[in-house]
Enzyme design. Structure first.
Site: not given
Ligand SMILES: *Cc1c(COP(=O)(O)O)cnc(C)c1O
Length: 361
Positions: A102, A172, A196
Site C-alpha cells: 500500500w 494511510d 475495513k
Molecule cells: C484497503 C487499503 C487501501 C485501498 O483501499 P481502497 O478503498 O480499495 O482504495 C489502501 N491502503 C490500505 C492500508 C488499505 O488497507
C-alpha cells in the site's frame, strides 16, 4: 439464517448489532416511512444522521476543533492522488516511508504529481518484515510532508512508533483506524477507506488539520479538493449517504456497545496475541514479521508444507471460517481480525488450526 466467521481483509465483517439495526430501520427509518437510502442528502433527517455520525467519531477519536472531518468517496486509493494534489500547491518535496504494497501504491501515485519524491525510509531490503526505525529515517530538504502507512494490510506489518519529524505527518490508516485510541494532534492528515474498520465500501474518511486546507495545486479537481469538501460539509455533490449512515451506526456501536477505543484496543490485543501465540507455538505454521511490528488487524501465516495450503483453505471454509486466503499477490493465509470480528471467531480459528495440524502435521 447462519452467520459464519468472516476473516475477509475488506470489505470486512461488520458488527452483527449494526447489521440488525440497519435491517430494522431498512424500510422505515424512525417512523418517517422511507429508507435512509431514499432520503435527500439535504433533508433535515439525513443531515441529522450525518451530523450525529461526525459527532460520535469526534468523541471516539477525541478530534480537536481545529481538525475537519471529511466524508469522501473514491477509496483510500483516491487519497494517494488527493494528498499530493492538496498539499503540494505551495511547493516542497513529498517524503514517503516504504513498507509494502500500500505504501508502494501511494508512492507511485504521488510521483505523478511531484518531482523529486523522496523515500525517507524503506524496509524493502528486509522484504518488508519490519518497519524502518526512527533513526533510519532521512528526510529531504524542503520537505512538504511525511506519508506513512500505519498498518500494511497485505504484509501484516504495523508501525510500533510514531515517526517524529518537523513537517506534517500524513497517514494511510485504512486498516487500523478505530482499533485503538489515537492522538490526532500528532497528524496533519489521516485518511482511511471505510471497508475495513469503519463501515461498507464507498466511503472514505479524511481527518485534516485546518491550516493544511489551503495548499491545493490549481489543477486539483473540485471533487478532490479538501477545502471545497470542508466548506460544503462533505456535500459538494451527493455523498454516499447509506455508507455514511452505516458508519454512524458503527461509531455508535463502538461508543455504546464496546465502551470506547481503550476497551476496543484491549479486546484487539487479546485477539491478536492468542492467534500469534498459536502460530508461534507450532512448527507447522509460520509468520515472518518482526514481533514488534506484527499487525493486530491482519495476521498472515504460512504452512511449512505449502502443498497443504489449498487443503487448509477448503477445509477451513467448510468449517465456517471464511476468507482466509492471503492476498492474491502473496498467497499463503491471512486472517483479518478487525474490530467487528468477535473473539469467538479467533477461538474457532485456533481450534481449527490445531485440529488441522493434528490431521496433516
Ligand atoms: C484497503 C487499503 C487501501 C485501498 O483501499 P481502497 O478503498 O480499495 O482504495 C489502501 N491502503 C490500505 C492500508 C488499505 O488497507
Amino acid at each position: 439464517m447462519t452467520r459464519l466467521f468472516n476473516f475477509c481483509a475488506g470489505p470486512a465483517a461488520l458488527p452483527e448489532a449494526v447489521l440488525k439495526k440497519a435491517q430494522y430501520e431498512m424500510l422505515d427509518w424512525q417512523g418517517r416511512g422511507l429508507s435512509v437510502m431514499e432520503m435527500s442528502h439535504r433533508s433535515d433527517d439525513y443531515v441529522a444522521i450525518a451530523v450525529q455520525a461526525e459527532k460520535d467519531l469526534r468523541e471516539l477519536l477525541n478530534i480537536p476543533d481545529n481538525y475537519k472531518v471529511l466524508f469522501m468517496q473514491g477509496g483510500a486509493s483516491s487519497q494517494f492522488a488527493m494528498v499530493p494534489l492538496n498539499l503540494l500547491g505551495k511547493g516542497g518535496i513529498p517524503n514517503y516511508i516504504e513498507t509494502g504494497v500500500w505504501a508502494g501504491k501511494a508512492i507511485k501515485e504521488a510521483s505523478r504529481y511531484a518531482e523529486g519524491l523522496h523515500i525517507a525510509g524503506s524496509s524493502k531490503d528486509r522484504n518488508y518484515t519490519c518497519t524502518p526505525s526512527q533513526s533510519e529515517l532521512q528526510m529531504s530538504d524542503n520537505a512538504a510532508y511525511l506519508h506513512f502507512t500505519s498498518n500494511e494490510t497485505i504484509g501484516g506489518l504495523a508501525f510500533d512508533y510514531l515517526p517524529q519529524v518537523d513537517v506534517p505527518l500524513v497517514c494511510d490508516m485504512s486498516s487500523d483506524i478505530l482499533s485503538k485510541p489515537l492522538d490526532v494532534t500528532q497528524y496533519g492528515v489521516i485518511y482511511a477507506g471505510a471497508q475495513k474498520n469503519i463501515g461498507p465500501a464507498g466511503l472514505t474518511l479524511v481527518i485534516i488539520r485546518d491550516d493544511l486546507l489551503d495548499q491545493a495545486m490549481a489543477v486539483t479537481p473540485s471533487m478532490m479538493n479538501y477545502r471545497i469538501c470542508a466548506d460544503n460539509d462533505s456535500m459538494y455533490n451527493t455523498p454516499p449517504t447509506y455508507a455514511w449512515y452505516l458508519a454512524g451506526l458503527v461509531f455508535d456501536w463502538l461508543k455504546n456497545d464496546v465502551g470506547g477505543l481503550e476497551k476496543m484496543a484491549e479486546i484487539n490485543t487479546r485477539k491478536a496475541e492468542k492467534l500469534y501465540q498459536a502460530i508461534d507455538s507450532s512448527d507447522f505454521y509460520g509468520n515472518p514479521i518482526a514481533v514488534a511490528n506484527r499487525s493486530q488487524m491482519n495476521v498472515p501465516f504460512t504452512l511449512a508444507d505449502t502443498a497443504l495450503e489449498k487443503v487448509f483453505l477448503a477445509e477451513s471454509e467448510k468449517a465456517g471460517l471464511l476468507n482466509l486466503a492471503g492476498h492474491r499477490s502473496v498467497g499463503g493465509m491471512r486472517a483479518s481480525i478487525y474490530n467487528a470480528v468477535p473473539e469467538a471467531a479467533i477461538d474457532a480459528l485456533i481450534s481449527f488450526m490445531s485440529d488441522f495440524e493434528k490431521r496433516h502435521g
